[in-house]
Design a protein around this motif. Structure first.
Motif, PDB file in Angstrom:
ATOM      1  N   GLU A 151      55.412  29.364  47.863  1.00  0.00           N
ATOM      2  CA  GLU A 151      56.813  29.750  47.817  1.00  0.00           C
ATOM      3  C   GLU A 151      57.618  29.122  48.948  1.00  0.00           C
ATOM      4  O   GLU A 151      57.261  29.186  50.118  1.00  0.00           O
ATOM      5  N   VAL A 187      56.582  23.402  31.872  1.00  0.00           N
ATOM      6  CA  VAL A 187      56.345  24.569  32.711  1.00  0.00           C
ATOM      7  C   VAL A 187      56.505  24.125  34.168  1.00  0.00           C
ATOM      8  O   VAL A 187      56.127  23.007  34.532  1.00  0.00           O
ATOM      9  N   SER A 188      57.111  24.967  34.975  1.00  0.00           N
ATOM     10  CA  SER A 188      57.290  24.633  36.388  1.00  0.00           C
ATOM     11  C   SER A 188      57.371  25.911  37.208  1.00  0.00           C
ATOM     12  O   SER A 188      57.679  26.991  36.690  1.00  0.00           O
ATOM     13  N   GLY A 189      57.086  25.778  38.496  1.00  0.00           N
ATOM     14  CA  GLY A 189      57.132  26.928  39.383  1.00  0.00           C
ATOM     15  C   GLY A 189      56.557  26.593  40.738  1.00  0.00           C
ATOM     16  O   GLY A 189      56.190  25.448  41.026  1.00  0.00           O
ATOM     17  N   HIS A 245      61.566  32.714  31.446  1.00  0.00           N
ATOM     18  CA  HIS A 245      61.789  32.548  32.872  1.00  0.00           C
ATOM     19  C   HIS A 245      62.299  33.868  33.433  1.00  0.00           C
ATOM     20  O   HIS A 245      62.550  34.828  32.701  1.00  0.00           O
ATOM     21  N   ASN A 246      62.462  33.918  34.728  1.00  0.00           N
ATOM     22  CA  ASN A 246      62.770  35.184  35.371  1.00  0.00           C
ATOM     23  C   ASN A 246      64.235  35.312  35.788  1.00  0.00           C
ATOM     24  O   ASN A 246      64.559  35.974  36.765  1.00  0.00           O
ATOM     25  N   ASP A 290      61.403  27.576  43.168  1.00  0.00           N
ATOM     26  CA  ASP A 290      60.713  28.869  43.210  1.00  0.00           C
ATOM     27  C   ASP A 290      60.802  29.629  41.890  1.00  0.00           C
ATOM     28  O   ASP A 290      60.080  30.625  41.700  1.00  0.00           O
ATOM     29  N   GLU A 291      61.664  29.192  40.984  1.00  0.00           N
ATOM     30  CA  GLU A 291      61.797  29.878  39.702  1.00  0.00           C
ATOM     31  C   GLU A 291      60.662  29.473  38.762  1.00  0.00           C
ATOM     32  O   GLU A 291      60.410  28.279  38.551  1.00  0.00           O
ATOM     33  N   LEU A 292      59.983  30.447  38.197  1.00  0.00           N
ATOM     34  CA  LEU A 292      58.948  30.187  37.204  1.00  0.00           C
ATOM     35  C   LEU A 292      59.620  29.987  35.847  1.00  0.00           C
ATOM     36  O   LEU A 292      60.314  30.873  35.353  1.00  0.00           O
ATOM     37  N   PHE A 306      56.135  22.878  45.075  1.00  0.00           N
ATOM     38  CA  PHE A 306      56.454  23.231  43.695  1.00  0.00           C
ATOM     39  C   PHE A 306      55.895  22.152  42.766  1.00  0.00           C
ATOM     40  O   PHE A 306      55.736  20.993  43.143  1.00  0.00           O
TER      41      PHE A 306
END
Length: 391
Positions: free
Chosen positions: A181, A175-177, A10-11, A153-155, A185
């Motif tokens: 934006e 997995v989600s994102g 994740h970011n 908004d977080e991948l 989602f």
């Protein structure tokens, strides 16, 4: 003997200031509150805690939650169709529904879904003691409140693999994102597991309790405006294979049984919910629409021995349910006064087709509860409807 590993991508950037005591927020009273402020006996687990402690479903809670255990109605069979969550000694019953209920995203799950897979949860709350005022029927002993993680908004991507003895394999991931934006989602999660089991059937020369299980869940979340949130959740689960059964010889150190029939179980479970949260400034209006459908077929051997063929039970159950909950809660919660009011309506249909029989050779195992050489085809339908107001 087991081996497992987990990875995630994740970011998020971590800083030293991030590692501080986290305030736990729960919804035990149908509104977000700090765990410290809720006058209810609650054991709360975050999604991260569930993963780190390898808690995959409700069966893994034994030993981790005070007062929680399981009971079975052996007169009908040892399958999960006759297994009940017990809280503080309350919950064992021979009736259609249990006394400890499971809720997924605010939707009541029928008894046969008590062991839902904990797929990508935001948190799980175990409420001990009567919860009928806000959660309704079948909560005399308590309730399990499961909350699916909301995609944002977080991948985020996670996967876990577990390998164990008896040819046991378990793999899960999520997995989600964002699709758009700040507005739309999506999140998806699933798992598959299989095992040969640890019980051998000496009569048939097979693994008695080999099972396979699969589950999938997806979440779609939309924010049309700053005041409106819409969440659609849908999923299914499937289990097939054998059951442990009874009959391990007394005093034996061997995990072996002598059933002359294969104890099969098959189940299909589908569920969906639509949640709408509308911020009206002075209060939040919430609508939760839910639908659940289950199909279960379980076969088992009455006598547990290699003799007396024909002692069996075949149980087929179909259960469906639809529900609607509408509630209005003061917003925001202040220190002096807050309120909540709501209404709930549901309809459930339970169909059971049970074939069972006994033949000569059972000895004194079954005193004259049944006549020898008797095969019974029993069918029943239960339709429940209900409406409630609460506040």
């Amino acid at each position: 003997l087991g081996l497992g590993f987990t990875t995630s991508l994740h970011n998020t950037t971590w800083a030293a200031s991030d590692f501080v005591a986290e305030e736990i927020t729960i919804t035990a009273r149908l509104r977000e509150e700090s765990l410290q402020d809720v006058p209810v006996a609650v054991s709360a687990f975050s999604g991260i805690q569930l993963e780190r402690q390898n808690i995959g479903d409700s069966r893994d809670l034994i030993g981790r939650v005070p007062g929680l255990f399981f009971s079975q109605n052996q007169s009908f069979g040892p399958s999960k169709t006759e297994t009940y969550i017990v809280m503080r000694g309350v919950g064992a019953t021979s009736a259609i529904e249990p006394a400890v209920a499971v809720f997924l995203d605010g939707v009541y799950m029928p008894k046969m879904m008590f062991d839902l897979d904990f797929l990508d949860l935001q948190r799980m709350e175990v409420l001990r003691g009567p919860q009928g005022a806000l959660f309704g029927r079948n909560t005399q002993g308590g309730a399990l409140n499961l909350v699916t993680r909301k995609p944002d908004d977080e991948l985020l991507a996670k996967t876990a693999l577990e390998v164990d003895e008896f040819n046991t394999l378990k793999i899960k991931g999520s997995v989600s994102g964002p699709l758009k934006e700040g507005k739309l989602f999506v999140g998806m999660s699933g798992q598959f597991e299989r095992t040969d089991g640890y019980i051998d059937n000496a009569t048939l020369g097979i693994n008695q309790d080999d099972t396979e299980r699969a589950a999938f869940r997806t979440t779609l979340r939309a924010l049309p405006s700053d005041a409106l949130e819409v969440i659609l959740v849908g999923g299914f689960g499937k289990t097939w294979g054998g059951q442990v059964g009874a009959g391990v010889p007394e005093g034996s150190n061997d995990y072996v049984v002598f059933d002359n029939d294969v104890r099969d179980i098959k189940d299909d479970i589908y569920n969906a919910s639509l949640t709408v949260n509308w911020d009206l400034e002075f209060a939040t209006l919430t609508s939760i629409t839910g639908g659940v459908k289950t199909n279960i077929e379980a076969f088992w051997d009455w006598d547990g021995g290699a003799d007396a063929t024909g002692n069996f039970q075949l149980q087929k159950i179909k259960q469906s349910q639809v529900s609607e909950e509408l509630r209005l809660a003061s917003n925001p919660v202040n220190e002096k006064f807050d309120w909540l009011a709501g209404a709930y309506i549901f309809r459930s249909v339970y169909d059971q087709d049970r074939d069972f029989g006994l033949v000569d050779g059972t000895g004194s195992t079954f005193p004259p509860l049944f006549n020898a050489n008797n095969v019974v085809d029993e069918q029943a339908r239960f339709v429940n409807k209900g409406i409630a107001l609460f506040g």
